[in-house]
Scaffold this motif. Structure first.
Motif, PDB file in Angstrom:
ATOM      1  N   GLU A  15      41.820  62.510  25.486  1.00  0.00           N
ATOM      2  CA  GLU A  15      43.143  61.858  25.562  1.00  0.00           C
ATOM      3  C   GLU A  15      43.011  60.368  25.832  1.00  0.00           C
ATOM      4  OE1 GLU A  15      43.066  64.752  28.482  1.00  0.00           O
ATOM      5  OE2 GLU A  15      42.375  65.351  26.484  1.00  0.00           O
ATOM      6  N   ARG A  16      41.909  59.995  26.448  1.00  0.00           N
ATOM      7  CA  ARG A  16      41.739  58.579  26.800  1.00  0.00           C
ATOM      8  C   ARG A  16      41.145  57.754  25.658  1.00  0.00           C
ATOM      9  NH1 ARG A  16      38.304  57.837  31.750  1.00  0.00           N
ATOM     10  NH2 ARG A  16      38.905  55.679  31.376  1.00  0.00           N
ATOM     11  N   LEU A  17      40.727  58.464  24.574  1.00  0.00           N
ATOM     12  CA  LEU A  17      40.035  57.754  23.479  1.00  0.00           C
ATOM     13  C   LEU A  17      40.853  56.638  22.813  1.00  0.00           C
ATOM     14  CD1 LEU A  17      37.890  60.482  21.670  1.00  0.00           C
ATOM     15  CD2 LEU A  17      37.084  58.324  22.649  1.00  0.00           C
ATOM     16  N   MET A  24      38.235  48.193  23.526  1.00  0.00           N
ATOM     17  CA  MET A  24      36.803  47.851  23.592  1.00  0.00           C
ATOM     18  C   MET A  24      36.499  46.615  22.737  1.00  0.00           C
ATOM     19  SD  MET A  24      34.804  50.783  21.404  1.00  0.00           S
ATOM     20  CE  MET A  24      34.995  50.878  19.620  1.00  0.00           C
ATOM     21  N   PRO A  25      35.622  45.740  23.254  1.00  0.00           N
ATOM     22  CA  PRO A  25      35.225  44.589  22.441  1.00  0.00           C
ATOM     23  C   PRO A  25      34.427  45.062  21.238  1.00  0.00           C
ATOM     24  CG  PRO A  25      33.897  44.711  24.438  1.00  0.00           C
ATOM     25  CD  PRO A  25      34.920  45.804  24.549  1.00  0.00           C
ATOM     26  N   ASP A 322      30.199  57.932  21.076  1.00  0.00           N
ATOM     27  CA  ASP A 322      30.178  57.445  19.683  1.00  0.00           C
ATOM     28  C   ASP A 322      30.927  56.113  19.572  1.00  0.00           C
ATOM     29  OD1 ASP A 322      28.796  59.682  18.543  1.00  0.00           O
ATOM     30  OD2 ASP A 322      30.644  60.838  18.753  1.00  0.00           O
ATOM     31  N   ALA A 323      32.015  55.991  20.330  1.00  0.00           N
ATOM     32  CA  ALA A 323      32.768  54.731  20.317  1.00  0.00           C
ATOM     33  C   ALA A 323      31.864  53.590  20.776  1.00  0.00           C
ATOM     34  CB  ALA A 323      33.991  54.838  21.225  1.00  0.00           C
ATOM     35  N   ALA A 327      30.605  50.346  18.465  1.00  0.00           N
ATOM     36  CA  ALA A 327      30.861  48.951  18.862  1.00  0.00           C
ATOM     37  C   ALA A 327      29.533  48.211  19.044  1.00  0.00           C
ATOM     38  CB  ALA A 327      31.685  48.908  20.138  1.00  0.00           C
ATOM     39  N   ARG A 328      28.586  48.878  19.666  1.00  0.00           N
ATOM     40  CA  ARG A 328      27.272  48.263  19.876  1.00  0.00           C
ATOM     41  C   ARG A 328      26.614  47.941  18.521  1.00  0.00           C
ATOM     42  NH1 ARG A 328      22.871  48.606  24.228  1.00  0.00           N
ATOM     43  NH2 ARG A 328      21.113  47.887  22.992  1.00  0.00           N
TER      44      ARG A 328
END
Ligand code: HPA
Ligand code: ZN
Length: 355
Positions: A15-17, A24-25, A322-323, A327-328
């Motif tokens: 739910e927080r995704l 997220m940067p 995975d997020a 981003a990385r």
């Protein structure tokens, strides 16, 4: 982040995704700036420049954004770009993009542009590049976004015209050396393999330019092979069809060649029928360096955050870990210097550790 920290991140509840992805940067590495032209701006620029359009209003133009494949999109995309005539037009278009990207927490963007779409209409290449470069500078001052420019050759045109374009661009490349850092290859893929541009890419390489190419969007894995082996590109744009060739997947993984994937684009252009069928999660599982990008956000239903959020919604196996990886990867795959990359990764780590 260490393994223990990453495991903790993986446990963040689904739910927080959306909020996590939104804030997220991130870097965006596959955005055609002409594909950020919103219908409202197309009409405003048409009025400002006295250009007539084949559509009566914003709604009828937007209603035409139903594509059956890459070519059906490109036809309308090139028509939209016909309103761009003056330096201010290119500047305004890019500033609109930077404003939206900044709201999506994009801290770095590498913008594709298609000079031949403009020079073929009599717009001098320096008008295009000066307008974009000025927006890049302003965006850094106004939004804190850093950016680079990548000149794309249109692959449906000849290599000879690509050489002409390069010659026209050389003074601008000299003038904007730190900004215009590379060349790419876009437009109609099928029937226009990368090797058609072997000589012009070799010349760009000699000039010290960074190299990327669209390959394996609609075209076969063989086009990804030749983008790597003949053109010697450092990143593949799209590349989703690599999964059809296990030895290619092994090569991409071993060399950590980044793929700049654009999920919403792939659905709009019918590369996949639905987002739930997209192979992004599979590509990550295979250990590839995958990034998420918007491609042509004004045409494909959203900017980069929309791509992240809808993809994670459609692929429930994807976690907050995975997020973080995506981003990385976006920072690692960028053409920024290593000091800058390390700074972004530190920022990203602290974002996730405090999430
Ligand atoms: N593929 C190829 N060429 C393009 C695209 C794309 O998705 N967007 C703009 N030019
Ligand atoms: Zn693209």
């Amino acid at each position: 982040m260490n393994t223990t920290e990453l495991t903790a991140v993986a446990g963040i509840s689904p739910e927080r995704l959306p909020a996590l992805l939104r804030g997220m940067p991130k870097a965006e590495l596959h955005i055609h700036i002409e594909g950020s032209l919103e219908p409202e701006l197309i009409f405003a620029l048409a009025a400002r420049n006295g250009v007539s359009l084949a559509f009566d209003n914003v709604e009828s133009l937007r209603a035409a954004y139903a594509f059956s494949d890459l070519q059906s999109f490109l036809d309308i995309y090139y028509a939209g770009a016909s309103v761009l005539l003056h330096e201010a037009d290119f500047h305004d278009m890019a500033m609109d993009y930077f404003r939206r990207a900044s709201a999506d927490h994009v801290v770095h963007a590498e913008l594709f542009f298609d000079p031949q779409t403009h020079t073929d209409r009599g717009v001098p290449i320096e008008v295009v590049i000066n307008g974009l470069a000025r927006a890049c500078e302003e965006a850094e001052a106004e939004f804190g976004i850093t950016s680079l420019l990548i000149l794309c050759f249109l692959r449906h045109l000849s290599e000879e015209t690509a050489f002409d374009t390069l010659a026209q661009a050389l003074p601008s490349i000299e003038r904007h050396r730190d900004r215009l850092v590379g060349v790419g290859l876009d437009s109609s893929e099928q029937g226009h393999p990368p090797e058609k541009f072997a000589r012009v890419f070799a010349r760009c390489r000699e000039l010290g330019l960074r190299l990327v190419a669209h390959a394996g969007e609609e075209g076969p894995p063989a086009y990804i092979w030749s983008a790597l082996d003949v053109l010697k590109v450092e990143r593949i744009d799209h590349g989703v069809r690599c999964v059809e060739d296990p030895s290619l997947v092994a090569r991409l993984a071993a060399e950590r060649i980044p793929l700049t994937v654009c999920p919403l684009s792939n659905v709009k252009l019918r590369v996949f029928d639905t987002l739930a069928q997209h192979n992004l999660a599979r590509l990550l599982e295979l250990g590839l360096c995958i990034t998420v990008n918007s491609d042509d956000p004004a045409y494909f239903g959203g900017y980069v955050n929309q791509n992240y959020i809808e993809t994670f919604e459609a692929l429930p196996a994807m976690t907050a870990a995975d997020a973080y990886t995506l981003a990385r990867n976006s920072f690692e795959a960028s053409f920024a210097n290593s000091t800058q990359k390390a700074r972004w990764i530190e920022l990203l780590d602290s974002y996730f550790l405090n999430a």
